[in-house]
Design a protein around this motif. Structure first.
Motif, PDB file in Angstrom:
ATOM      1  N   UNK A  32       0.835  -1.200   0.000  1.00  0.00           N
ATOM      2  CA  UNK A  32       0.000   0.000   0.000  1.00  0.00           C
ATOM      3  C   UNK A  32       0.873   1.255   0.000  1.00  0.00           C
ATOM      4  N   UNK A  33       0.640   2.128  -0.961  1.00  0.00           N
ATOM      5  CA  UNK A  33       1.399   3.369  -1.064  1.00  0.00           C
ATOM      6  C   UNK A  33       2.763   3.221  -1.711  1.00  0.00           C
ATOM      7  N   UNK A  34       3.097   2.029  -2.154  1.00  0.00           N
ATOM      8  CA  UNK A  34       4.416   1.785  -2.751  1.00  0.00           C
ATOM      9  C   UNK A  34       4.404   2.155  -4.229  1.00  0.00           C
ATOM     10  N   UNK A  35       5.328   3.004  -4.627  1.00  0.00           N
ATOM     11  CA  UNK A  35       5.424   3.429  -6.014  1.00  0.00           C
ATOM     12  C   UNK A  35       6.326   2.520  -6.827  1.00  0.00           C
ATOM     13  N   UNK A  36       6.422   2.822  -8.113  1.00  0.00           N
ATOM     14  CA  UNK A  36       7.205   1.990  -9.025  1.00  0.00           C
ATOM     15  C   UNK A  36       8.683   1.947  -8.641  1.00  0.00           C
ATOM     16  N   UNK A  37       9.246   3.113  -8.327  1.00  0.00           N
ATOM     17  CA  UNK A  37      10.667   3.162  -7.987  1.00  0.00           C
ATOM     18  C   UNK A  37      10.953   2.387  -6.698  1.00  0.00           C
ATOM     19  N   UNK A  38      10.094   2.573  -5.703  1.00  0.00           N
ATOM     20  CA  UNK A  38      10.284   1.875  -4.430  1.00  0.00           C
ATOM     21  C   UNK A  38      10.158   0.367  -4.616  1.00  0.00           C
ATOM     22  N   UNK A  39       9.210  -0.042  -5.447  1.00  0.00           N
ATOM     23  CA  UNK A  39       9.004  -1.471  -5.699  1.00  0.00           C
ATOM     24  C   UNK A  39      10.219  -2.089  -6.377  1.00  0.00           C
ATOM     25  N   UNK A  40      10.759  -1.400  -7.372  1.00  0.00           N
ATOM     26  CA  UNK A  40      11.918  -1.928  -8.088  1.00  0.00           C
ATOM     27  C   UNK A  40      13.161  -1.964  -7.201  1.00  0.00           C
ATOM     28  N   UNK A  41      13.334  -0.920  -6.402  1.00  0.00           N
ATOM     29  CA  UNK A  41      14.495  -0.885  -5.512  1.00  0.00           C
ATOM     30  C   UNK A  41      14.407  -1.971  -4.445  1.00  0.00           C
ATOM     31  N   UNK A  42      13.186  -2.275  -4.014  1.00  0.00           N
ATOM     32  CA  UNK A  42      13.007  -3.324  -3.007  1.00  0.00           C
ATOM     33  C   UNK A  42      13.529  -4.661  -3.526  1.00  0.00           C
ATOM     34  N   UNK A  43      13.367  -4.872  -4.823  1.00  0.00           N
ATOM     35  CA  UNK A  43      13.843  -6.111  -5.440  1.00  0.00           C
ATOM     36  C   UNK A  43      15.234  -5.945  -6.061  1.00  0.00           C
ATOM     37  N   UNK A  44      15.944  -4.898  -5.626  1.00  0.00           N
ATOM     38  CA  UNK A  44      17.327  -4.647  -6.048  1.00  0.00           C
ATOM     39  C   UNK A  44      17.453  -4.529  -7.566  1.00  0.00           C
ATOM     40  N   UNK A  45      16.548  -3.772  -8.158  1.00  0.00           N
ATOM     41  CA  UNK A  45      16.555  -3.557  -9.599  1.00  0.00           C
ATOM     42  C   UNK A  45      16.899  -2.105  -9.906  1.00  0.00           C
ATOM     43  N   UNK A  46      17.599  -1.894 -10.989  1.00  0.00           N
ATOM     44  CA  UNK A  46      17.929  -0.543 -11.418  1.00  0.00           C
ATOM     45  C   UNK A  46      16.655   0.176 -11.862  1.00  0.00           C
ATOM     46  N   UNK A 101      26.730 -13.802  -9.979  1.00  0.00           N
ATOM     47  CA  UNK A 101      25.921 -12.643  -9.602  1.00  0.00           C
ATOM     48  C   UNK A 101      24.448 -13.024  -9.461  1.00  0.00           C
ATOM     49  N   UNK A 102      23.969 -13.876 -10.353  1.00  0.00           N
ATOM     50  CA  UNK A 102      22.579 -14.337 -10.287  1.00  0.00           C
ATOM     51  C   UNK A 102      22.361 -15.177  -9.029  1.00  0.00           C
ATOM     52  N   UNK A 103      23.337 -16.008  -8.702  1.00  0.00           N
ATOM     53  CA  UNK A 103      23.247 -16.817  -7.486  1.00  0.00           C
ATOM     54  C   UNK A 103      23.155 -15.924  -6.250  1.00  0.00           C
ATOM     55  N   UNK A 104      24.032 -14.926  -6.180  1.00  0.00           N
ATOM     56  CA  UNK A 104      24.033 -14.013  -5.037  1.00  0.00           C
ATOM     57  C   UNK A 104      22.736 -13.215  -4.965  1.00  0.00           C
ATOM     58  N   UNK A 105      22.211 -12.851  -6.123  1.00  0.00           N
ATOM     59  CA  UNK A 105      20.948 -12.104  -6.168  1.00  0.00           C
ATOM     60  C   UNK A 105      19.813 -12.936  -5.567  1.00  0.00           C
ATOM     61  N   UNK A 106      19.712 -14.192  -5.981  1.00  0.00           N
ATOM     62  CA  UNK A 106      18.666 -15.077  -5.474  1.00  0.00           C
ATOM     63  C   UNK A 106      18.828 -15.344  -3.983  1.00  0.00           C
ATOM     64  N   UNK A 107      20.056 -15.550  -3.550  1.00  0.00           N
ATOM     65  CA  UNK A 107      20.310 -15.808  -2.134  1.00  0.00           C
ATOM     66  C   UNK A 107      19.968 -14.590  -1.282  1.00  0.00           C
ATOM     67  N   UNK A 108      20.287 -13.414  -1.797  1.00  0.00           N
ATOM     68  CA  UNK A 108      20.013 -12.174  -1.064  1.00  0.00           C
ATOM     69  C   UNK A 108      18.512 -11.955  -0.895  1.00  0.00           C
ATOM     70  N   UNK A 109      17.754 -12.138  -1.977  1.00  0.00           N
ATOM     71  CA  UNK A 109      16.303 -11.938  -1.897  1.00  0.00           C
ATOM     72  C   UNK A 109      15.632 -13.013  -1.055  1.00  0.00           C
ATOM     73  N   UNK A 110      16.223 -14.199  -1.034  1.00  0.00           N
ATOM     74  CA  UNK A 110      15.704 -15.265  -0.182  1.00  0.00           C
ATOM     75  C   UNK A 110      15.904 -14.921   1.296  1.00  0.00           C
ATOM     76  N   UNK A 111      17.069 -14.362   1.620  1.00  0.00           N
ATOM     77  CA  UNK A 111      17.354 -13.956   2.999  1.00  0.00           C
ATOM     78  C   UNK A 111      16.437 -12.824   3.445  1.00  0.00           C
ATOM     79  N   UNK A 112      16.100 -11.942   2.510  1.00  0.00           N
ATOM     80  CA  UNK A 112      15.241 -10.805   2.840  1.00  0.00           C
ATOM     81  C   UNK A 112      13.764 -11.184   2.883  1.00  0.00           C
ATOM     82  N   UNK A 113      13.449 -12.414   2.519  1.00  0.00           N
ATOM     83  CA  UNK A 113      12.070 -12.871   2.566  1.00  0.00           C
ATOM     84  C   UNK A 113      11.256 -12.526   1.333  1.00  0.00           C
ATOM     85  N   UNK A 114      11.893 -11.956   0.322  1.00  0.00           N
ATOM     86  CA  UNK A 114      11.182 -11.611  -0.908  1.00  0.00           C
ATOM     87  C   UNK A 114      11.007 -12.832  -1.806  1.00  0.00           C
ATOM     88  N   UNK A 115      11.952 -13.749  -1.724  1.00  0.00           N
ATOM     89  CA  UNK A 115      11.845 -15.026  -2.439  1.00  0.00           C
ATOM     90  C   UNK A 115      11.656 -16.111  -1.388  1.00  0.00           C
TER      91      UNK A 115
END
Length: 205
Positions: A32-46, A101-115
């Motif tokens: 709720x209230x999350x914009x496009x930029x905030x959403x993308x940054x949350x998932x570590x995206x440019x 880099x892809x492995x680290x990305x997946x592991x990072x998002x898994x630790x953060x609870x996003x994956x």
């Protein structure tokens, strides 16, 4: 052998293979209230360049990037079915640094609870679109700029720096420090003249 009967079968196999080779984008619902930029940054995206462009395209968004509450949106993250062998063979790219880099990305998002689960357990591999498509030069540059760097000089709390890109590499900066308010900033004297502002020339490596 009847070629006319075989041709439709071959066409179906080829078409199915082509569609199967193209992984879907990850769909998520913004908070709720999350914009496009905030959403993308949350998932570590440019949030710049071609990555932002593809985000707009796959969601058919206007330039204001307005997101509606309760609606799902596609992120520029390709969802691959992990083949339980290697990331490189899964995505069809033999670049070891990219796979790391892809492995680290997946592991990072898994630790953060996003994956929810580790990709080695559920065989679901997330690959940021930008890792594969957003650089015209060597893909290794993509991997390099996405890695965090640490500078202990900033202290434990701020030593981890998230490198977004290298657009300003080798640029020259003219920094004006201080101001004339209650905190005058840098002070000094030159040829007997007192001043409240010091200028500094900085060149980034």
């Amino acid at each position: 052998m009847n070629i006319i009967k075989i041709f439709p079968v071959l066409l179906l196999i080829i078409t199915t293979s082509l569609f199967a080779a193209k992984p879907p984008y990850l769909s998520v619902k913004p908070a709720s209230g999350e914009g496009a930029y905030a959403l993308m940054k949350k998932y570590k995206l440019s949030t710049e360049g071609c990555n932002l462009k593809i985000f707009k395209e796959i969601n058919k968004l206007n330039d204001d990037l307005k997101l509606l509450s309760g609606k799902s949106y596609k992120l520029p993250i390709l969802v691959y079915k992990y083949n339980a062998t290697s990331i490189r063979s899964t995505i069809g790219n033999n670049d070891w640094d990219l796979a790391r880099a892809i492995q680290e990305y997946n592991e990072d998002l898994n630790k953060k609870g996003l994956k929810e689960k580790d990709y080695r357990k559920d065989n679901v591999l997330w690959v940021p679109y930008e890792y594969l498509n957003c650089f015209d030069s060597d893909k290794k540059e993509t991997v390099e700029v996405k890695k965090d760097k640490e500078y202990p000089i900033f202290g434990k709390k701020y030593q981890k720096i998230d490198v977004k890109d290298k657009k300003l590499e080798n640029c020259v900066y003219y920094i004006i420090g201080g101001h004339g308010g209650p905190d005058p900033g840098a002070q000094g004297k030159y040829m007997g003249i007192h001043f409240l502002r010091m200028n500094m020339l900085m060149i980034l490596p």
